[in-house]
Design an enzyme around this catalytic site. Structure first.
Site, PDB file in Angstrom:
ATOM      1  N   LYS A   1       0.851  -1.193   0.000  1.00 53.77           N
ATOM      2  CA  LYS A   1       0.000   0.000   0.000  1.00 53.77           C
ATOM      3  C   LYS A   1       0.881   1.235   0.000  1.00 53.77           C
ATOM      4  O   LYS A   1       2.034   1.225   0.440  1.00 53.77           O
ATOM      5  CB  LYS A   1      -0.950   0.016   1.200  1.00 53.77           C
ATOM      6  CG  LYS A   1      -0.281  -0.025   2.585  1.00 53.77           C
ATOM      7  CD  LYS A   1       0.200   1.316   3.118  1.00 53.77           C
ATOM      8  CE  LYS A   1       0.766   1.189   4.534  1.00 53.77           C
ATOM      9  NZ  LYS A   1       1.483   2.420   4.974  1.00 53.77           N
TER      10      LYS A   1
ATOM     11  N   ASP B   1      -3.062  -1.280  10.481  1.00 56.86           N
ATOM     12  CA  ASP B   1      -2.985  -1.273   9.019  1.00 56.86           C
ATOM     13  C   ASP B   1      -3.604  -2.506   8.369  1.00 56.86           C
ATOM     14  O   ASP B   1      -3.786  -2.531   7.152  1.00 56.86           O
ATOM     15  CB  ASP B   1      -1.521  -1.187   8.555  1.00 56.86           C
ATOM     16  CG  ASP B   1      -1.019   0.237   8.441  1.00 56.86           C
ATOM     17  OD1 ASP B   1      -1.817   1.167   8.684  1.00 56.86           O
ATOM     18  OD2 ASP B   1       0.166   0.416   8.106  1.00 56.86           O
TER      19      ASP B   1
END
Length: 278
Positions: A10, A135
């Site tokens: 990401k 996350d």
């Protein structure tokens, strides 16, 4: 027989620290974008109820390994005797801000949710993911996301087609130390969600990291010649966005021998998005 599943990286297209909770967790706003650079998670089903890590990560015990913890977290929902062997092929740097460990854990949850025929819906799988780290839920969410809270409040957001040049400075940045830094500002005004634009926001952690790790600043400065360069997460990786693959690759070709990086395409959805019933 072992099956292979991608665990994409990401990028935080911006990351604002807007406050701090009484328990010490930081309140954030960010846009998460998945990219097509990935680790590979190999899973081999077992029927002896054991979760076995095959191959060790340097400095990571089995009990600390997020992939093992993810499998253990999902196992009570599976049939008796369900087990798995887990092996990782790492392409994403550790301590780079690309979410590699979190993504590996999410891929284990997504894949075993199907392979073990658990079939938890996405929101329940995200709640499990949050127990592994702030996350991890965004990878289960599986779309470009506007994130709030500690990173767990997620809304889908549109983002333009983009190719990213990502540079990987040769430093390992400890996330906890950056968030604990006395020089970190924690009062960026909160944004309202709006159509995303490439120049939106900034990364509040970037000045802290650059002050402590000059190599990150050197990479930002070089990449900034070609576009708006930013750090992802708590670093150390930095990136810039380009409209075409050709434009991104021409920048990568100009990279000095003293730096390393790669080109990646932005993803609209996680490769395993459809593994989860809605």
């Amino acid at each position: 027989m072992s099956q292979a599943f991608p665990a994409p990286a990401k990028l935080n297209l911006f990351l604002h620290v807007v406050g701090r909770r009484d328990d010490g967790y930081h309140l954030l706003q960010s846009v998460f974008r998945l990219i097509d650079r990935a680790d590979t998670v190999h899973l081999e089903l077992r029927d002896d109820g054991r979760i076995v890590r095959e191959g060790a990560l340097p400095g990571v015990s089995e009990d600390q390994d997020l992939t093992v913890r993810a499998a253990r977290l999902l196992q009570p929902y599976a049939r008796p005797g369900a087990g798995v062997g887990i092996r990782l092929d790492k392409r994403l740097p550790m301590g780079g801000g690309l979410g590699g460990g979190s993504s590996d854990a999410a891929t284990v949850l997504l894949a075993l949710n199907r392979l073990w025929e658990v079939d938890l819906p996405r929101q329940r799988l995200q709640a499990l993911a949050l127990r592994l780290g702030a996350d991890v839920p965004v990878f289960v969410f599986g779309q470009t996301a506007f994130a709030e809270g500690v990173g767990e409040l997620l809304q889908p957001i549109g983002a333009p087609v983009a190719w990213y040049v990502v540079l990987t400075p040769p430093v390992h940045v400890p996330t906890a130390a950056i968030f604990a830094a006395p020089e970190l500002t924690r009062n960026t005004p909160a944004l309202k969600i709006a159509p995303f634009s490439a120049g939106m926001g900034h990364n509040d952690l970037e000045p802290v990291v650059v002050g402590r790790y000059p190599e990150v600043g050197r990479h930002l400065q070089w990449l900034g010649q070609f576009g708006e360069a930013r750090m992802t997460g708590s670093g150390a990786c930095v990136f810039a966005s380009f409209a075409t693959e050709d434009a991104a690759r021409s920048v990568l070709q100009a990279l000095p021998d003293t730096m390393q990086g790669f080109v990646a395409r932005g993803l609209d959805k996680h490769p395993l998005y459809d593994f989860v019933p809605e």
